[in-house]
Design a protein around this motif. Structure first.
Motif, PDB file in Angstrom:
ATOM      1  N   GLU A 433      -1.161 -25.723  -3.159  1.00  6.21           N
ATOM      2  CA  GLU A 433      -1.022 -24.758  -2.064  1.00  6.21           C
ATOM      3  C   GLU A 433      -1.474 -25.381  -0.748  1.00  6.21           C
ATOM      4  O   GLU A 433      -0.831 -25.201   0.295  1.00  6.21           O
ATOM      5  CB  GLU A 433      -1.841 -23.507  -2.374  1.00  6.21           C
ATOM      6  CG  GLU A 433      -1.742 -22.409  -1.331  1.00  6.21           C
ATOM      7  CD  GLU A 433      -0.396 -21.700  -1.298  1.00  6.21           C
ATOM      8  OE1 GLU A 433      -0.212 -20.840  -0.419  1.00  6.21           O
ATOM      9  OE2 GLU A 433       0.476 -22.016  -2.138  1.00  6.21           O
ATOM     10  N   ALA A 436       1.242 -27.641   0.370  1.00  6.46           N
ATOM     11  CA  ALA A 436       2.395 -26.878   0.864  1.00  6.46           C
ATOM     12  C   ALA A 436       2.164 -26.417   2.303  1.00  6.46           C
ATOM     13  O   ALA A 436       3.090 -26.429   3.131  1.00  6.46           O
ATOM     14  CB  ALA A 436       2.653 -25.679  -0.050  1.00  6.46           C
ATOM     15  N   ARG A 494       7.179 -23.486  -0.497  1.00  6.25           N
ATOM     16  CA  ARG A 494       6.739 -23.016  -1.808  1.00  6.25           C
ATOM     17  C   ARG A 494       7.891 -22.466  -2.635  1.00  6.25           C
ATOM     18  O   ARG A 494       7.947 -22.656  -3.852  1.00  6.25           O
ATOM     19  CB  ARG A 494       5.663 -21.949  -1.625  1.00  6.25           C
ATOM     20  CG  ARG A 494       4.899 -21.615  -2.886  1.00  6.25           C
ATOM     21  CD  ARG A 494       4.055 -20.361  -2.732  1.00  6.25           C
ATOM     22  NE  ARG A 494       3.089 -20.446  -1.653  1.00  6.25           N
ATOM     23  CZ  ARG A 494       3.134 -19.696  -0.551  1.00  6.25           C
ATOM     24  NH1 ARG A 494       4.116 -18.834  -0.363  1.00  6.25           N
ATOM     25  NH2 ARG A 494       2.207 -19.807   0.363  1.00  6.25           N
TER      26      ARG A 494
END
Length: 513
Positions: A433, A436, A494
């Motif tokens: 994450e 990203a 994502r």
């Protein structure tokens, strides 16, 4: 229910595990049931013979020498589930818990664990009717199996603990009842079979692998667009350079970057008489860095594919000979190494992406307005998004310390070397994450940089990516509230929309499996 994915134990491909993580319906291949029945019958025969066999009629761990009487065998299996359900912390994400259940189902269905068909059927029905155990994410050392988290899974099967049913978090017994299911009474060895294994670590590592793969592919697009924004050269992507070194990932990444930039008018505008001889490493060495990351991702994917299709129980039941053999397949060292490899790869994906952002906001390096704003000074432009990217990259570096080099003795030194695979795997989704977000910021910066080159346009694939972004995030003319722009760009990374927009296949974790 939509058409089910058929789960064939020992032969499940990575895209199928990903589909299960994403919520695909599934059904166990009925062809697996004869092996399951033979394994269950073998356990029954062992019980009847009465000879001590670990986990069937003995205690567990350091208590393996304690013999358990026949009348207490069912209580023994219930007790191991209750006593081992000792996890703490926030629950693991429900989709990852669902993947863990499917991994456990596929492992048990190979017939080497002595599970009964009715117990296996309940696990399958829970997956089909969306009854997902609430599993605290902390408490496993990655050997002797992921005991604590898998015990919380097993507890739900006997109506203990909590489970999700759809969006509702309920006592497990109520969740089963709402789904039209009933708890099972565990037979000999079944409690141990349910809670022994590497499925928690493997599920988290697979979820991390898939998210890192998404960030990797998006970073190829963002990196190519950054090369255009800085009016960088595509000469470093010439296949002759990479053939001489021979590294497979490097060759593949160079091909992808070259294809992404093919036909760019921005590139043609400075092909001749450019006073710059070489670009910074963050542009020029993309094939070398991202190619190495690709090779590592694929190696980890191979290890996880093998683990996901294996049996990591103990003891293992061999129905043909009627034996139950004690071993150490529960030791998650392969998963720990794979997770550490993925952690290093995602660190580098984010690291070189952040360096490209830093290059683009620096007029001395990029030739673009300071911080990519038409009126620097009055406006700060991309100043702080680059700081955010730097913070995320450093956070990932701190998380990347290898988990596999750590160990701590447990169970009164009976279990004296452990893998820490659970820790290594659990961090990967957060690291992915973070990466990203960094790639999302780079996408914004690269698109902004290309805007300054109008009316020159990039290649068709990169213009398609820029059009997708600009449909949600307009060019930054004056400072505005930046946070929504970053969220929108990260969502494109994502979700895979950014990669799909370029209309060409980009490399990922797929291997010749």
């Amino acid at each position: 229910m939509s058409e089910s994915l058929i789960l064939r134990p020992g032969a499940v491909a990575l895209p199928q595990w990903r589909a299960i993580l994403d919520g695909a319906a599934l059904a166990l291949d009925p062809a697996a049931l004869p092996a399951v029945e033979r394994g269950a019958h073998a356990v029954e025969a062992i019980v009847e013979r009465g000879a001590p066999v670990y986990g069937i009629n003995t205690g567990f761990g350091k208590l393996a020498s304690v013999r358990i009487e026949h009348d207490d065998l069912a209580t023994l299996q219930r007790n191991i589930v209750l006593s081992h359900a000792a996890g703490v912390g926030e629950p693991m994400p429900a989709p990852v818990a669902r993947l863990m259940m499917a991994l456990k189902l596929a492992s048990l269905a190979q017939g080497a664990s002595g599970i009964r068909p009715q117990t296996l059927a309940l696990l399958e029905a829970m997956l089909q009717r969306d009854v997902i155990p609430v599993v605290p994410a902390q408490g496993s050392v990655g050997a002797s199996g992921d005991l604590a988290p898998l015990s919380h899974l097993a507890a739900a099967l006997i109506g203990v603990g909590e489970a999700w049913h759809g969006e509702q978090r309920l006592p497990a017994a109520e969740a089963l009842q709402h789904a039209g299911l009933a708890p099972v009474q565990l037979g000999a060895k079944e409690g141990l079979a349910l809670l022994n294994g590497t499925q928690f670590s493997t599920a988290n590592a697979l979820a991390g692998l898939f998210a890192i793969e998404d960030a990797f592919r998006a970073a190829l697009v963002a990196g190519a667009l950054s090369t255009e924004a800085a009016k960088g050269s595509d000469t470093p992507f010439d296949p002759r350079i990479h053939a001489l070194r021979g590294q497979p990932g490097q060759i593949i990444v160079a091909d992808a970057l070259r294809a992404l930039m093919a036909g760019s008018l921005i590139r043609e505008s400075h092909r001749d008489d450019d006073v710059r001889v070489q670009d910074p490493y963050c542009l020029r060495c993309q094939p070398q860095v991202m190619g190495a990351a690709l090779d590592v991702i694929r190696a980890a994917a191979q290890m996880l594919h093998t683990e996901a299709n294996g049996v990591s129980d103990n003891p293992l039941v061999f129905a043909d000979s009627g034996e139950a053999l004690s071993g150490g397949n529960f030791h998650a060292e392969p998963v720990a190494f794979a997770a550490d490899m993925l952690a290093m790869a995602v660190c580098e994906i984010g690291s070189i992406s952040e360096r490209r952002i830093a290059m683009l906001v620096d007029p001395a390096l990029s030739g673009l307005p300071a911080f990519l704003t038409p009126r620097p000074g009055l406006n700060s432009g991309f100043m702080i998004p680059q700081v955010t990217a730097a913070a995320l990259v450093s956070e990932n570096k701190q998380r990347a310390y290898p988990a596999s080099v750590d160990s701590i003795p447990t169970s009164a030194n009976q279990e004296d070397h452990v893998s820490m695979a659970a820790h290594g795997a659990r961090r990967l989704l957060t690291m992915a994450e973070n990466a990203a977000h960094v790639v999302g910021i780079e996408l914004l910066a690269a698109a902004q940089g290309c805007d300054f080159h109008a009316p020159l346009r990039s290649s068709a694939p990169l213009e398609a990516a820029r059009t997708l972004l600009r449909a949600q995030v307009p060019t930054l003319q004056e400072d505005r509230y930046f946070h929504p722009d970053m969220l929108a760009a990260t969502a494109l990374v994502r979700s895979g929309e950014l990669v799909r927009s370029v209309g060409m296949a980009l490399p990922g974790a797929e291997t010749a499996l």
